[in-house]
Design a protein around this motif. Structure first.
Motif, PDB file in Angstrom:
ATOM      1  N   LEU A  69      37.130  44.221  29.883  1.00 38.18           N
ATOM      2  CA  LEU A  69      38.118  44.434  31.010  1.00 38.18           C
ATOM      3  C   LEU A  69      37.617  44.716  32.187  1.00 38.18           C
ATOM      4  O   LEU A  69      38.089  44.304  33.453  1.00 38.18           O
ATOM      5  N   LEU A  70      36.524  45.241  32.442  1.00 39.93           N
ATOM      6  CA  LEU A  70      35.783  45.880  33.541  1.00 39.93           C
ATOM      7  C   LEU A  70      35.119  44.369  34.400  1.00 39.93           C
ATOM      8  O   LEU A  70      35.389  43.969  35.466  1.00 39.93           O
ATOM      9  N   ILE A  71      34.675  43.568  33.505  1.00 38.55           N
ATOM     10  CA  ILE A  71      34.142  42.395  33.843  1.00 38.55           C
ATOM     11  C   ILE A  71      35.072  41.372  34.463  1.00 38.55           C
ATOM     12  O   ILE A  71      34.994  40.604  35.409  1.00 38.55           O
ATOM     13  N   LYS A  72      36.079  41.358  33.804  1.00 37.29           N
ATOM     14  CA  LYS A  72      37.460  40.331  33.990  1.00 37.29           C
ATOM     15  C   LYS A  72      37.852  41.020  35.342  1.00 37.29           C
ATOM     16  O   LYS A  72      38.297  40.086  35.876  1.00 37.29           O
ATOM     17  N   GLY A  73      38.039  42.201  35.273  1.00 35.04           N
ATOM     18  CA  GLY A  73      38.760  42.631  36.666  1.00 35.04           C
ATOM     19  C   GLY A  73      38.017  42.501  37.742  1.00 35.04           C
ATOM     20  O   GLY A  73      38.770  41.974  38.847  1.00 35.04           O
ATOM     21  N   CYS A  74      36.617  42.706  37.925  1.00 35.26           N
ATOM     22  CA  CYS A  74      35.891  42.415  38.849  1.00 35.26           C
ATOM     23  C   CYS A  74      35.784  41.124  39.402  1.00 35.26           C
ATOM     24  O   CYS A  74      36.094  40.578  40.533  1.00 35.26           O
ATOM     25  N   HIS A  75      36.009  40.085  38.296  1.00 35.75           N
ATOM     26  CA  HIS A  75      35.926  38.587  38.553  1.00 35.75           C
ATOM     27  C   HIS A  75      37.119  38.275  39.146  1.00 35.75           C
ATOM     28  O   HIS A  75      37.431  37.624  40.201  1.00 35.75           O
ATOM     29  N   HIS A  76      38.418  38.929  38.522  1.00 36.07           N
ATOM     30  CA  HIS A  76      39.836  38.622  39.022  1.00 36.07           C
ATOM     31  C   HIS A  76      40.076  39.040  40.613  1.00 36.07           C
ATOM     32  O   HIS A  76      40.515  38.348  41.157  1.00 36.07           O
ATOM     33  N   PHE A  77      39.309  40.095  40.846  1.00 35.72           N
ATOM     34  CA  PHE A  77      39.199  40.460  42.369  1.00 35.72           C
ATOM     35  C   PHE A  77      38.704  39.623  43.291  1.00 35.72           C
ATOM     36  O   PHE A  77      39.246  39.259  44.269  1.00 35.72           O
ATOM     37  N   LEU A  78      37.439  39.025  42.942  1.00 32.44           N
ATOM     38  CA  LEU A  78      36.674  38.216  43.556  1.00 32.44           C
ATOM     39  C   LEU A  78      37.415  36.811  43.667  1.00 32.44           C
ATOM     40  O   LEU A  78      37.374  36.278  44.904  1.00 32.44           O
ATOM     41  N   TYR A  79      38.105  36.329  42.634  1.00 30.56           N
ATOM     42  CA  TYR A  79      38.661  35.205  42.670  1.00 30.56           C
ATOM     43  C   TYR A  79      40.183  35.052  43.584  1.00 30.56           C
ATOM     44  O   TYR A  79      40.404  34.100  44.319  1.00 30.56           O
ATOM     45  N   HIS A  80      40.777  36.157  43.903  1.00 31.08           N
ATOM     46  CA  HIS A  80      42.092  36.294  44.375  1.00 31.08           C
ATOM     47  C   HIS A  80      41.837  37.140  45.812  1.00 31.08           C
ATOM     48  O   HIS A  80      42.928  37.166  46.494  1.00 31.08           O
ATOM     49  N   LYS A  81      40.497  37.685  46.175  1.00 35.08           N
ATOM     50  CA  LYS A  81      40.603  38.497  47.438  1.00 35.08           C
ATOM     51  C   LYS A  81      41.052  37.815  48.592  1.00 35.08           C
ATOM     52  O   LYS A  81      41.383  38.241  49.597  1.00 35.08           O
ATOM     53  N   LYS A  82      40.636  36.251  48.630  1.00 41.18           N
ATOM     54  CA  LYS A  82      40.868  35.796  49.969  1.00 41.18           C
ATOM     55  C   LYS A  82      42.430  35.571  50.047  1.00 41.18           C
ATOM     56  O   LYS A  82      43.131  35.611  51.158  1.00 41.18           O
ATOM     57  N   ARG A  83      43.071  35.116  48.987  1.00 42.96           N
ATOM     58  CA  ARG A  83      44.500  34.997  48.997  1.00 42.96           C
ATOM     59  C   ARG A  83      45.260  36.212  49.276  1.00 42.96           C
ATOM     60  O   ARG A  83      46.194  36.212  50.008  1.00 42.96           O
ATOM     61  N   LEU A  84      44.637  37.414  48.895  1.00 45.04           N
ATOM     62  CA  LEU A  84      45.424  38.744  49.118  1.00 45.04           C
ATOM     63  C   LEU A  84      45.068  39.262  50.578  1.00 45.04           C
ATOM     64  O   LEU A  84      45.397  40.367  50.781  1.00 45.04           O
ATOM     65  N   GLY A  85      44.208  38.458  51.355  1.00 43.14           N
ATOM     66  CA  GLY A  85      43.792  38.826  52.638  1.00 43.14           C
ATOM     67  C   GLY A  85      42.607  39.895  52.888  1.00 43.14           C
ATOM     68  O   GLY A  85      42.521  40.544  53.796  1.00 43.14           O
ATOM     69  N   PHE A  86      42.159  40.182  52.036  1.00 40.66           N
ATOM     70  CA  PHE A  86      41.020  41.174  51.769  1.00 40.66           C
ATOM     71  C   PHE A  86      40.038  40.611  52.767  1.00 40.66           C
ATOM     72  O   PHE A  86      39.462  39.599  53.013  1.00 40.66           O
ATOM     73  N   VAL A  87      39.593  41.619  53.798  1.00 44.60           N
ATOM     74  CA  VAL A  87      38.535  41.462  54.719  1.00 44.60           C
ATOM     75  C   VAL A  87      37.181  42.045  54.313  1.00 44.60           C
ATOM     76  O   VAL A  87      37.016  43.054  53.902  1.00 44.60           O
TER      77      VAL A  87
END
Length: 395
Positions: A69-87
């Motif tokens: 869960l942890l590994i997938k969650g961290c990768h999930h965040f990396l994959y979508h951070k641009k689309r979410l407007g993360f700075v």
């Protein structure tokens, strides 16, 4: 090597913080404290590196599920951070070196421990670099740069097979990599914990440990309250340089006299003297400061420390030209060998004695040193306040 697999997401979250909740990170960590998760990681390492009985090995299966869960969650965040407007570098970044940081030759023996780059976290972090602690995304990126998502998921499957009884699932090479893998997972767990602090708006100030553990402050007014420049500004909120200086001179009078009146009320004087010592000490002890903290327009209540009619003729009354030109060195020398807590206690005792009696006594050697130190620190923080005021946009 295969590229990172895209993980599907059922619904797009509105905010990047909520996305962390849906991405698996919080779900992986929610049932454990920081310490208990690390214990489970350590137990998993031992189970994988020894030929324990199958019944005992199965204790590590739940940990593997959380790691997935942890590994997938961290990768999930990396994959979508641009689309979410993360700075990138969002966490109070960038951080800048504090120009008033105590000079090395004057630092106390405990300084390295006080100012370790992870000291402001309550969790006993050991793996994150300064940059990773200030921006957890970097740690996520470093983790997947070494081995991508598919490699990690395949590795977890082999570990699972071994725990289920397939001794051949781990070859000699896999066993040799267990320790580096364990350390990489420790780092990812620390970064994920930082991410949870960010998600819940509980990311600590860079000097929070100094405020809470050494000055017994409770940060109830928000992150900015830890800014040493805010503390300097607060000194002049309802009093000016002349008020504080006159009170110090009265409190530490050089000759025994009969006092007819007191310059500042006892509580106001106490707050001023504590504020002076604490502001100077925090300026010396805080390694890095968020860039916004240097911006006078971000300081909520910045008051003019000197009456405007006195400004043209004003100069520090207790600093030499050399001391004015190198405030960092001057502050470092003023606090050199001083036990801050003891100094504060002694000032409290002096205040109690001062307000309980009418007749002043001659000053001891320690009181003379304290008098000089307080007057010099007052001059320094006044110069800082004037500099902040000059940079403030008042249009």
């Amino acid at each position: 090597m295969m590229g990172n697999a895209q993980l599907k997401q059922a619904e797009d979250p509105v905010d990047a913080r909520w996305f962390l909740l849906d991405g698996g990170i919080v779900e992986a960590l929610q049932d454990d404290s920081f310490a208990s998760f690390h214990v489970k990681l350590r137990q998993l390492l031992l189970l994988l590196s020894t030929r324990e009985r199958k019944a005992k090995r199965k204790k590590g299966v739940d940990t593997l599920k959380k790691l997935a869960l942890l590994i997938k969650g961290c990768h999930h965040f990396l994959y979508h951070k641009k689309r979410l407007g993360f700075v990138e570098g969002w966490i109070e970044g960038p951080w800048l070196k504090n120009p008033f940081r105590c000079m090395k030759k004057y630092r106390a023996a405990e300084d390295a421990r006080l100012n370790h780059h992870l000291a402001y976290f309550k969790e006993p972090f050991t793996k994150l670099s300064r940059e990773e602690a200030q921006n957890f995304v970097l740690a996520f990126e470093h983790f997947f740069a070494q081995d991508d998502l598919s490699v990690w998921l395949n590795r977890l499957e082999r570990w699972h097979a071994y725990l289920d009884g397939d001794i051949e699932a781990l070859d000699a090479e896999s066993i040799a990599h267990l320790l580096p893998d364990y350390e990489a997972l420790q780092t990812l767990h620390e970064a994920a914990t930082v991410a949870c602090h960010w998600e819940t708006l509980r990311y600590p100030a860079p000097n929070q440990h100094l405020l809470e553990d050494y000055l017994a402050w409770e940060l109830v007014d928000g992150y900015a309250a830890a800014n040493p420049f805010e503390i300097v500004a607060d000194l002049f909120l309802d009093r000016r340089y002349a008020d504080i200086r006159g009170s110090i001179l009265a409190l530490y009078g050089l000759a025994p006299t009969k006092r007819e009146s007191h310059f500042l009320h006892a509580d106001g004087l106490r707050r001023s003297l504590r504020g002076l010592l604490e502001a100077g000490w925090l300026l010396l002890q805080t390694d890095y400061l968020p860039a916004d903290w240097f911006n006078p327009n971000e300081i909520a209540l910045l008051r003019f420390p000197v009456a405007e009619t006195e400004l043209l003729g004003w100069k520090p009354a207790n600093l030499t030209i050399d001391e004015q030109q190198n405030l960092r060195k001057t502050l470092s020398q003023l606090y050199n060998g001083v036990n801050l807590r003891q100094e504060l206690y002694r000032i409290e005792d002096k205040l109690i004695s001062y307000y309980r009696t009418d007749a002043a006594e001659g000053l001891s050697e320690w009181e003379l040193a304290t008098r000089s130190r307080l007057l010099k620190i007052l001059d320094i923080v006044t110069l800082i306040a004037l500099d902040l005021w000059s940079g403030k946009d008042r249009g």
